[in-house]
Motif scaffolding. Structure first.
Motif, PDB file in Angstrom:
ATOM      1  N   SER A 362      -0.459 -14.915  54.591  1.00 32.84           N
ATOM      2  CA  SER A 362       0.784 -14.718  55.340  1.00 32.84           C
ATOM      3  C   SER A 362       0.714 -13.511  56.268  1.00 32.84           C
ATOM      4  N   LYS A 363      -0.028 -12.479  55.921  1.00 34.48           N
ATOM      5  CA  LYS A 363      -0.149 -11.298  56.786  1.00 34.48           C
ATOM      6  C   LYS A 363      -0.766 -11.693  58.125  1.00 34.48           C
ATOM      7  N   SER A 366       1.718 -14.704  59.888  1.00 29.90           N
ATOM      8  CA  SER A 366       3.034 -14.275  60.359  1.00 29.90           C
ATOM      9  C   SER A 366       2.961 -13.677  61.764  1.00 29.90           C
ATOM     10  N   GLN A 367       1.799 -13.237  62.191  1.00 28.12           N
ATOM     11  CA  GLN A 367       1.628 -12.682  63.536  1.00 28.12           C
ATOM     12  C   GLN A 367       1.077 -13.705  64.523  1.00 28.12           C
ATOM     13  N   GLU A 393       3.248  -9.130  50.383  1.00 27.68           N
ATOM     14  CA  GLU A 393       2.085  -9.176  51.277  1.00 27.68           C
ATOM     15  C   GLU A 393       2.389  -8.536  52.632  1.00 27.68           C
ATOM     16  N   LEU A 394       3.650  -8.606  53.055  1.00 28.73           N
ATOM     17  CA  LEU A 394       4.024  -8.140  54.401  1.00 28.73           C
ATOM     18  C   LEU A 394       4.639  -6.749  54.403  1.00 28.73           C
ATOM     19  N   ARG A 395       4.566  -6.033  53.323  1.00 27.85           N
ATOM     20  CA  ARG A 395       5.239  -4.735  53.230  1.00 27.85           C
ATOM     21  C   ARG A 395       4.857  -3.790  54.362  1.00 27.85           C
ATOM     22  N   GLU A 396       3.634  -3.786  54.758  1.00 24.20           N
ATOM     23  CA  GLU A 396       3.160  -2.837  55.776  1.00 24.20           C
ATOM     24  C   GLU A 396       3.422  -3.315  57.205  1.00 24.20           C
ATOM     25  N   LEU A 397       3.986  -4.491  57.336  1.00 18.74           N
ATOM     26  CA  LEU A 397       4.128  -5.074  58.684  1.00 18.74           C
ATOM     27  C   LEU A 397       5.578  -5.301  59.103  1.00 18.74           C
ATOM     28  N   TYR A 398       6.555  -4.957  58.257  1.00 20.54           N
ATOM     29  CA  TYR A 398       7.941  -5.307  58.562  1.00 20.54           C
ATOM     30  C   TYR A 398       8.438  -4.675  59.856  1.00 20.54           C
TER      31      TYR A 398
END
Length: 494
Positions: A362-363, A366-367, A393-398
């Motif tokens: 998903s990381k 999602s992009q 999984e997306l914590r660093e990308l929000y």
């Protein structure tokens, strides 16, 4: 020319005849003699002088009744005088017109005068024009088992499918003609009506006719209707032959399945084979072209038909192909849409396997312009396990995703999932949250965060408002005014 007649007895309508010997004047026409066939023996004497005089001029003799009939109806002379016989109209063509065959230089089968056979071409299609190249003996071999014209006439096929000019030759009862008929609107309708009789002889006749051109019929706008009904009427052996033919070359099957009409044909075949062991062969062939099918609208319908009709065990190869190809499909502009449909219609345990595969990537997805739709779809299924996994999984990308067109939708889906807390916690830790609120995409993320936290009666709601109001002046610019207006006017619970 003088004519002498020997009489064995009888009476003439023109008067009594001498039973011994009678000299007939030239005025006594040949038509008059025809009246006595069956009773008299007529001898033509050509040895006499043709210029011999006659006591009575023929011009003075009124025309006889048979002559009047001959002039009125133009009947051949030899038919005049058969008073008790039915009148036979003059044929439009001689009997030779229906006889004889020949092949022209192109190998096309033609009649003696080109009237009894139509050239087997259709709309100038070279693929169909090639079928006209059969030599007469080759077509005859294909139709040898149907050479009984009496059966054709009694079954009505000849009368309804064509006139005598089309069916005058047994060799034209070959498969090429039946296939061509199936690919016309009227011909397809007639053959469909013939299949409704459920006569195995008729079914076998049509089956043999279209088998050699199966792919063309399946992909034709008229022919696919006939194919759909034909497979319902076929025996197990005939279905086996169809399956063997279409799966012999997998790429041909895939090419058919990605066409609108061909897709319908394959779907109908899958429906018929639902409880047959032959379905395993079809599924194995389709799985080989899974990626091509799943990037095409018509092709995806074939795969979805399998998912909706067959159990997990029979669809095993399709599921395995989906797990292996889900990431490339998710990145495809069309494949991402059809992959979402596949996941929705899939069954356990493969559905969970696919969701796990997507959430683990998903990381990256999602992009991606297309992949983010698949991540959104997994979150929208509201599975707490995989929703939580994606949010972590997306914590660093929000923050980054919130300011992207596709990524902002992913973050909003996360806020509406069981992993909402993870998203809000990241937002609260970001010191320049007002920048996200002023962004053309980020402002929607902040509005969603305010709504979901209030709906959940979470203490995070008030913390989020306090964080935003601290930089109230920054929110007076750009899209930040939408966020500020939502806070001032009151945030709805729903």
């Amino acid at each position: 020319m003088s004519i002498s007649t020997s009489v064995s007895g009888g009476t003439s309508p023109c008067g009594p005849l001498n039973p011994k010997k009678t000299r007939v004047d030239s005025s006594f026409q040949e038509e008059d003699l025809c009246l006595y066939f069956g009773k008299f023996r007529v001898n033509m004497d050509n040895s006499k002088d043709t210029n011999s005089s006659s006591p009575v001029s023929s011009s003075d003799v009124p025309p006889t009744k048979p002559q009047q009939q001959s002039e009125a109806y133009c009947y051949p002379k030899h038919e005049i005088g058969f008073e008790k016989s039915n009148s036979v109209p003059i044929p439009l063509y001689s009997q030779d017109i229906w006889r004889g065959q020949s092949d022209n230089a192109a190998g096309q089968l033609l009649g003696s005068n080109n009237l009894n056979v139509q050239v087997l071409t259709r709309n100038g299609n070279p693929r169909l024009d090639a079928y006209a190249g059969f030599q007469s003996h080759e077509v005859a071999e294909k139709s040898e088992m149907y050479s009984n014209n009496n059966w054709y006439r009694s079954s009505g096929i000849l009368n309804d499918m064509g006139n005598q000019s089309s069916f005058g030759n047994d060799s034209m009862l070959g498969s090429s003609y039946i296939a061509q008929t199936a690919m016309t609107q009227s011909g397809s309708q007639y053959l469909l009506a013939s299949l409704l009789t459920k006569d195995p002889v008729v079914t076998n006749f049509i089956f043999e006719g279209v088998f050699d051109f199966l792919f063309e019929v399946m992909n034709d706008s008229n022919g696919h209707h006939l194919f759909g009904k034909l497979v319902q009427s076929c025996s197990d052996n005939q279905l086996g032959l169809i399956v063997a033919k279409i799966t012999l070359n997998v790429q041909l099957l895939i090419n058919i399945s990605v066409g609108r009409n061909g897709s319908k044909s394959v779907q109908r075949l899958i429906k018929v084979l639902e409880k047959s062991p032959l379905i395993d062969i079809v599924i194995a062939a389709l799985s080989c072209g899974f990626e091509e099918l799943m990037t095409n609208r018509s092709g995806s319908f074939v795969i979805l038909k399998c998912l909706n009709l067959l159990d997990t065990e029979k669809n095993q190869k399709l599921y395995e192909a989906a797990v292996n190809l889900c990431i490339p499909l998710a990145q495809n502009e069309k494949g991402c849409i059809y992959l979402n449909e596949f996941i929705t219609n899939s069954k356990a345990p493969y559905r969970e396997t696919l969701m796990g595969e997507i959430s683990s990537k998903s990381k990256f997805l999602s992009q991606d312009p297309s992949g983010n739709f698949v991540v959104q779809h997994i979150l929208g299924l509201h599975n707490p396990i995989y929703g939580e996994r994606i949010c972590l999984e997306l914590r660093e990308l929000y923050i980054q995703l919130s300011q992207q067109k596709g990524g902002s939708h992913v973050v909003e889906k996360c806020l509406n999932s069981s992993g909402m807390v993870h998203v809000v916690s990241v937002l609260l830790k970001y010191e320049k949250l007002w920048q996200v609120a002023r962004d053309q995409y980020g402002n929607y993320v902040i509005q969603t965060a305010l709504k979901t936290t209030k709906r959940a009666n979470s203490p995070l709601h008030q913390m989020l408002i306090s964080k935003l109001v601290q930089n109230r002046n920054e929110l007076l610019v750009g899209f930040g005014r939408k966020v500020l207006g939502l806070i001032d006017n009151g945030i709805p619970c729903h």
